[in-house]
Design a protein around this motif. Structure first.
Motif, PDB file in Angstrom:
ATOM      1  N   UNK A  96     -20.065 -15.889 -34.650  1.00  0.00           N
ATOM      2  CA  UNK A  96     -21.282 -15.536 -33.904  1.00  0.00           C
ATOM      3  C   UNK A  96     -21.093 -14.312 -33.042  1.00  0.00           C
ATOM      4  N   UNK A  97     -22.035 -14.089 -32.126  1.00  0.00           N
ATOM      5  CA  UNK A  97     -21.990 -12.996 -31.163  1.00  0.00           C
ATOM      6  C   UNK A  97     -20.699 -13.102 -30.338  1.00  0.00           C
ATOM      7  N   UNK A  98     -19.917 -11.984 -30.206  1.00  0.00           N
ATOM      8  CA  UNK A  98     -18.607 -12.077 -29.522  1.00  0.00           C
ATOM      9  C   UNK A  98     -18.710 -12.489 -28.052  1.00  0.00           C
ATOM     10  N   UNK A  99     -19.774 -12.078 -27.362  1.00  0.00           N
ATOM     11  CA  UNK A  99     -19.931 -12.494 -25.949  1.00  0.00           C
ATOM     12  C   UNK A  99     -20.206 -13.994 -25.910  1.00  0.00           C
ATOM     13  N   UNK A 100     -21.112 -14.427 -26.778  1.00  0.00           N
ATOM     14  CA  UNK A 100     -21.453 -15.854 -26.835  1.00  0.00           C
ATOM     15  C   UNK A 100     -20.226 -16.716 -27.139  1.00  0.00           C
ATOM     16  N   UNK A 101     -19.356 -16.186 -27.981  1.00  0.00           N
ATOM     17  CA  UNK A 101     -18.148 -16.947 -28.391  1.00  0.00           C
ATOM     18  C   UNK A 101     -17.133 -17.076 -27.260  1.00  0.00           C
ATOM     19  N   UNK A 102     -17.166 -16.099 -26.338  1.00  0.00           N
ATOM     20  CA  UNK A 102     -16.164 -16.061 -25.265  1.00  0.00           C
ATOM     21  C   UNK A 102     -16.475 -17.045 -24.140  1.00  0.00           C
ATOM     22  N   UNK A 103     -17.764 -17.220 -23.866  1.00  0.00           N
ATOM     23  CA  UNK A 103     -18.166 -17.979 -22.672  1.00  0.00           C
ATOM     24  C   UNK A 103     -18.784 -19.331 -23.023  1.00  0.00           C
ATOM     25  N   UNK A 104     -18.692 -20.252 -22.057  1.00  0.00           N
ATOM     26  CA  UNK A 104     -19.195 -21.611 -22.258  1.00  0.00           C
ATOM     27  C   UNK A 104     -20.709 -21.642 -22.482  1.00  0.00           C
ATOM     28  N   UNK A 105     -21.431 -20.713 -21.857  1.00  0.00           N
ATOM     29  CA  UNK A 105     -22.900 -20.712 -21.971  1.00  0.00           C
ATOM     30  C   UNK A 105     -23.406 -20.219 -23.317  1.00  0.00           C
TER      31      UNK A 105
END
Ligand SMILES: NC(=O)c1ccc[n+]([C@@H]2O[C@H](COP(=O)([O-])OP(=O)(O)OC[C@H]3O[C@@H](n4cnc5c(N)ncnc54)[C@H](O)[C@@H]3O)[C@@H](O)[C@H]2O)c1
Length: 279
Positions: A241-250
């Motif tokens: 998925x989106x790399x930012x989305x993958x990094x964070x819990x939200x």
């Protein structure tokens, strides 16, 4: 039998709770959308929580309030302001004026969504909202804290992960909350004596959890479910998925300006039907 007000009762979480809590409490249901049919033991009052007069009417004479009504995803500021900030203030303040002490408030994993997935967080971490929606949930937590300290109200804040019959993707394997575990934690919030102000995580006993939920366990929560039972099936279908989305819990809330509101398709259909009828 206790009388419990559920706001936002026609929504997704409200529908699970109605089914799970049937027969346990007298349910006063409320929403700004009409309800299809109230069952035995349920009474429905249509109300918009962004209006104080409505909030005063629906909170009168109940033993506890489960305040689900609001905008449930990231969206435009004005919608979140009215539904989640004005609405939350109105319900807490109306409860105070009507002498209702106990409120169960669904805050959200999005109040702490900018913690990374490689971190384990407990109920004492400083909020790190991932969206305007997340900020509105932090507002609810702060208002609950004020009303507990200043007015002696009893506030049970559940940072819900994701309520669903089963976990639907990799992220949800960490934050899934089964309907029966939801009902158990909400019932605990309604019944546990001596609550002043508590924050707990609304998640099942998931093996991959990002949360140290010891505060909920201390209060007596014993989850029955674990998302791990679906892990193989879920991970088989998972796409990068989106790399930012993958990094964070939200997840995707950390990366986007708007998320599809689950109530939107129903609203769009109602609008279409009204247009057809010439309204
Ligand atoms: N579904 C989840 O997994 C989840 C996760 C975290 C937090 N929550 C919180 O739990 C609550 C319920 O979530 P949901 O998934 O059932 O959302 P939903 O969108 O399905 O339901 C919300 C309900 O609130 C009603 N509502 C909106 N504005 C209102 C207003 N001004 N006055 C009266 N009613 C209003 C809507 O009509 C809708 O029926 C929300 O506060 C949400 O933020 C849910």
């Amino acid at each position: 039998m206790k009388t419990v007000l559920i706001t936002g009762a026609t929504g997704d979480v409200g529908s699970h709770l109605r089914r799970e809590l049937a027969g346990k409490y007298q349910l006063r249901l409320s929403d700004r959308r009409p309800i299809k049919a109230a069952s035995k033991g349920e009474k429905f009052i249509k109300a918009d929580v962004s209006r104080m007069a409505d909030a005063l009417k629906i909170t009168k004479g109940v033993d506890a309030i489960v305040h689900l009504g609001g905008y449930s995803v990231e969206g435009p500021w004005e919608a979140i302001l009215q539904a989640n900030i004005v609405g939350c203030y109105n319900i807490f303040e109306a409860a105070r004026r009507n002498g209702v002490k106990r409120i169960i408030f669904p805050t959200s994993n999005h109040a702490v969504g900018f913690y990374r997935r490689d971190q384990t967080i407990d109920h004492r971490v400083y909020p790190r909202p991932d969206s305007r929606y997340g900020v509105s949930k932090v507002f609810g937590e702060a208002l609950g804290s004020l009303y507990a300290d200043k007015y002696g109200m009893e506030m049970f804040m559940i940072r819900i992960g994701n309520v669903n019959p089963k976990p639907i993707d990799k992220r949800r394997l960490s934050i899934w909350f089964s309907p029966r575990d939801l009902a158990q934690l909400v019932s605990l919030g309604i019944e546990k004596p001596g609550i002043k102000f508590e924050i707990v995580y609304g998640v099942s006993g998931n093996k991959r959890s990002w949360y140290d939920n010891s505060n909920a366990y201390r209060l007596g929560y014993t989850p029955q479910d674990d998302a791990e039972a679906w892990a193989e099936e879920v991970l088989k279908n998972e796409k990068p998925g989106n790399p930012i989305a993958e990094l964070y819990q939200g997840g995707i809330f950390c990366a986007v300006e708007e998320v599809q509101n689950p109530a939107a398709p129903a609203k769009a259909a109602a609008k279409k039907a009204r247009r057809k009828k010439g309204k």
